[in-house]
Design a protein around this motif. Structure first.
Motif, mmCIF file in Angstrom:
data_model
loop_
_atom_site.group_PDB
_atom_site.id
_atom_site.type_symbol
_atom_site.label_atom_id
_atom_site.label_comp_id
_atom_site.label_asym_id
_atom_site.label_seq_id
_atom_site.Cartn_x
_atom_site.Cartn_y
_atom_site.Cartn_z
ATOM 1 N N ASN A 76 -18.404 -66.804 33.339
ATOM 2 C CA ASN A 76 -18.165 -66.481 34.744
ATOM 3 C C ASN A 76 -17.371 -67.583 35.446
ATOM 4 O O ASN A 76 -17.728 -68.054 36.518
ATOM 5 C CB ASN A 76 -19.475 -66.219 35.496
ATOM 6 C CG ASN A 76 -19.238 -65.501 36.819
ATOM 7 O OD1 ASN A 76 -18.180 -64.888 37.030
ATOM 8 N ND2 ASN A 76 -20.195 -65.569 37.717
ATOM 9 N N VAL A 77 -16.281 -67.992 34.772
ATOM 10 C CA VAL A 77 -15.332 -68.928 35.373
ATOM 11 C C VAL A 77 -13.974 -68.246 35.415
ATOM 12 O O VAL A 77 -13.714 -67.299 34.666
ATOM 13 C CB VAL A 77 -15.243 -70.251 34.579
ATOM 14 C CG1 VAL A 77 -16.595 -70.931 34.514
ATOM 15 C CG2 VAL A 77 -14.674 -70.015 33.181
ATOM 16 N N ALA A 78 -13.112 -68.711 36.304
ATOM 17 C CA ALA A 78 -11.736 -68.198 36.396
ATOM 18 C C ALA A 78 -10.792 -69.385 36.349
ATOM 19 O O ALA A 78 -11.005 -70.380 37.048
ATOM 20 C CB ALA A 78 -11.534 -67.406 37.670
ATOM 21 N N ALA A 147 -7.480 -64.884 39.912
ATOM 22 C CA ALA A 147 -8.744 -65.597 39.706
ATOM 23 C C ALA A 147 -9.758 -65.262 40.793
ATOM 24 O O ALA A 147 -10.946 -65.072 40.517
ATOM 25 C CB ALA A 147 -8.488 -67.105 39.673
ATOM 26 N N ARG A 150 -12.008 -62.012 40.641
ATOM 27 C CA ARG A 150 -13.121 -62.002 39.696
ATOM 28 C C ARG A 150 -14.407 -62.494 40.334
ATOM 29 O O ARG A 150 -15.489 -62.336 39.768
ATOM 30 C CB ARG A 150 -12.781 -62.864 38.480
ATOM 31 C CG ARG A 150 -11.654 -62.299 37.622
ATOM 32 C CD ARG A 150 -11.505 -63.101 36.350
ATOM 33 N NE ARG A 150 -12.760 -63.119 35.601
ATOM 34 C CZ ARG A 150 -12.985 -63.908 34.559
ATOM 35 N NH1 ARG A 150 -12.037 -64.748 34.152
ATOM 36 N NH2 ARG A 150 -14.129 -63.865 33.926
ATOM 37 N N ASP A 151 -14.306 -63.145 41.502
ATOM 38 C CA ASP A 151 -15.461 -63.695 42.203
ATOM 39 C C ASP A 151 -16.293 -64.572 41.266
ATOM 40 O O ASP A 151 -17.495 -64.359 41.067
ATOM 41 C CB ASP A 151 -16.332 -62.568 42.775
ATOM 42 C CG ASP A 151 -17.341 -63.085 43.802
ATOM 43 O OD1 ASP A 151 -17.130 -64.192 44.337
ATOM 44 O OD2 ASP A 151 -18.348 -62.395 44.036
ATOM 45 N N PRO A 152 -15.668 -65.610 40.677
ATOM 46 C CA PRO A 152 -16.354 -66.427 39.672
ATOM 47 C C PRO A 152 -17.305 -67.433 40.304
ATOM 48 O O PRO A 152 -17.259 -67.691 41.511
ATOM 49 C CB PRO A 152 -15.194 -67.143 38.981
ATOM 50 C CG PRO A 152 -14.206 -67.339 40.091
ATOM 51 C CD PRO A 152 -14.307 -66.090 40.945
ATOM 52 N N GLU A 153 -18.131 -68.019 39.457
ATOM 53 C CA GLU A 153 -18.985 -69.109 39.915
ATOM 54 C C GLU A 153 -18.195 -70.409 40.025
ATOM 55 O O GLU A 153 -18.523 -71.273 40.843
ATOM 56 C CB GLU A 153 -20.149 -69.302 38.937
ATOM 57 C CG GLU A 153 -21.167 -68.180 38.926
ATOM 58 C CD GLU A 153 -22.331 -68.488 38.004
ATOM 59 O OE1 GLU A 153 -23.456 -68.652 38.505
ATOM 60 O OE2 GLU A 153 -22.105 -68.564 36.783
ATOM 61 N N THR A 185 -16.038 -72.202 46.771
ATOM 62 C CA THR A 185 -16.407 -72.023 45.367
ATOM 63 C C THR A 185 -16.263 -73.351 44.633
ATOM 64 O O THR A 185 -15.296 -74.089 44.841
ATOM 65 C CB THR A 185 -15.504 -70.970 44.693
ATOM 66 O OG1 THR A 185 -15.597 -69.748 45.420
ATOM 67 C CG2 THR A 185 -15.912 -70.736 43.256
#
Length: 369
Positions: A76-78, A147, A150-153, A185
């Protein structure tokens, strides 16, 4: 959003050590910049966090999960690369939504996410264009938008501005700061450009030869460099480093000249050699009489508001940054005196900073903490 914890991270390529025992804690929502010269291991470290490189040792934690054994898509990274890596046959909308479409996300949700990212990045009117119809800055914003949707962590940036010209780089730095303030983020950003590091970071990680030399705020790494390497790498122009020998009243320089040292805590170093750092903006040119050292002017760079004076005394080069517009002439012999209280001291044996009151014993070399 999530915190990121690197503990004892190592990366070997055969017998070649790329990263050696790196420990780093990144707080939830923090923007951390890794900076260092080419080949120091900064991009390799980022790729380890992304899962694009397997660890040779240590662990990586994102949030409450140990992700060291997970595939990149499971972390869960972009990641935003130096190369925009856009599909030339797809529109901006299609490029930004591609990752969501292959995950079979509902069309309404895809449209909502792309529209939100486009509004944040000012791409709303460009969604129908192909990459060839965009400027370099617009293409980089599309890569960032891909990126964001994707709503990454965690956001990972690998020198994303290096392909842009100077003006666009400056504009994109501002955009990145605004973007982070808006999204909050957790972000890990790699660059070799110290200006990007100083202007973007909450904290900076300075790397050298696979090791972490210093971790601190921009003000800390600039104002209190932990090593001679950090002192020379952070700051433009680079810090002057002069070899001298401490005595009861100051320091006698190896190439001639003398510096007054008011700090009594350095008395334990009397009779010992030290490396003395002076930032160019803290050197004041003037008459030779009464100056700490004298040197011959070799080059004068007129940079508008600032003037950089290059001078030489024997094997030592002296750099001075002037703000008043006045500059000495070429081949002129000029005196240079540092601003009181502006000196930095380093142990020649280890390169580490000499702290006030520190005894004159060899200090350990840079470590991964």
């Amino acid at each position: 959003m999530a915190r990121v914890a690197l503990r004892g991270v190592r990366k070997l390529y055969g017998q070649q050590v790329a990263i050696e025992s790196v420990d780093l804690e990144i707080a939830d929502g923090e923007f951390v910049v890794i900076v260092g010269p080419s080949g120091c291991g900064k991009s390799t470290l980022l790729r380890c966090v992304a899962g694009l490189e397997t660890l040779s040792g240590g662990s990586i934690q994102i949030g409450e999960r140990d992700v060291g054994h997970l595939e990149p898509g499971e972390r869960n990274v972009a990641m935003v690369f130096q190369n925009y890596a856009l599909y030339p046959h797809m529109s901006v909308f299609e490029n930004m939504s591609y990752g969501l479409r292959i995950r079979r996300m509902p069309k309404a949700e895809i449209a909502a996410r792309v529209d939100r990212a486009a509004q944040i990045l000012g791409l709303g009117e460009l969604l129908g264009r192909r990459p060839r119809e965009l400027s370099g800055g617009q293409r980089q914003r599309v890569a960032m938008g891909r990126a964001i949707v994707r709503d990454p962590e965690v956001f990972l940036f690998d020198e994303p501005l290096s392909n842009l010209d100077a003006k666009l780089r400056s504009q994109m730095r501002i955009e990145l700061r605004k973007l982070h303030a808006r999204l909050a983020t957790t972000s890990l950003y790699v660059t070799h450009d110290q200006v990007e590091a100083m202007t973007l970071a909450n904290r900076i990680v300075v790397m050298n030869a696979g090791l972490v030399e210093q971790i601190g705020t921009p003000a800390e790494v600039h104002g209190q460099p932990a090593s001679r390497f950090v002192a020379g790498f952070i700051g433009s122009p680079a810090m002057n480093i002069l070899r001298g020998r401490i005595d009861a009243d100051g320091a006698q320089l190896a190439d001639g000249g003398r510096l007054q040292i008011a700090d009594p805590s350095l008395r334990s170093w009397a009779g010992r050699e030290v490396d003395i750092g002076i930032r160019p903006e803290h050197f004041r040119p003037g008459p030779i009489e009464g100056a700490a050292i004298s040197a011959t002017v070799e080059l004068v760079e007129l940079l508008g508001a600032d003037t950089i004076v290059h001078a030489r005394r024997g094997d030592a080069q002296i750099l001075a940054r002037l703000h008043d517009g006045a500059a000495p002439a070429l081949d002129e012999e000029v005196g240079f005196t540092p601003v009181p209280g502006s000196l930095h001291f380093f142990d020649p044996a280890t390169g580490r900073r000499i702290e006030p009151g520190q005894s004159a014993v060899a200090q350990p070399a840079a470590s991964g903490t």
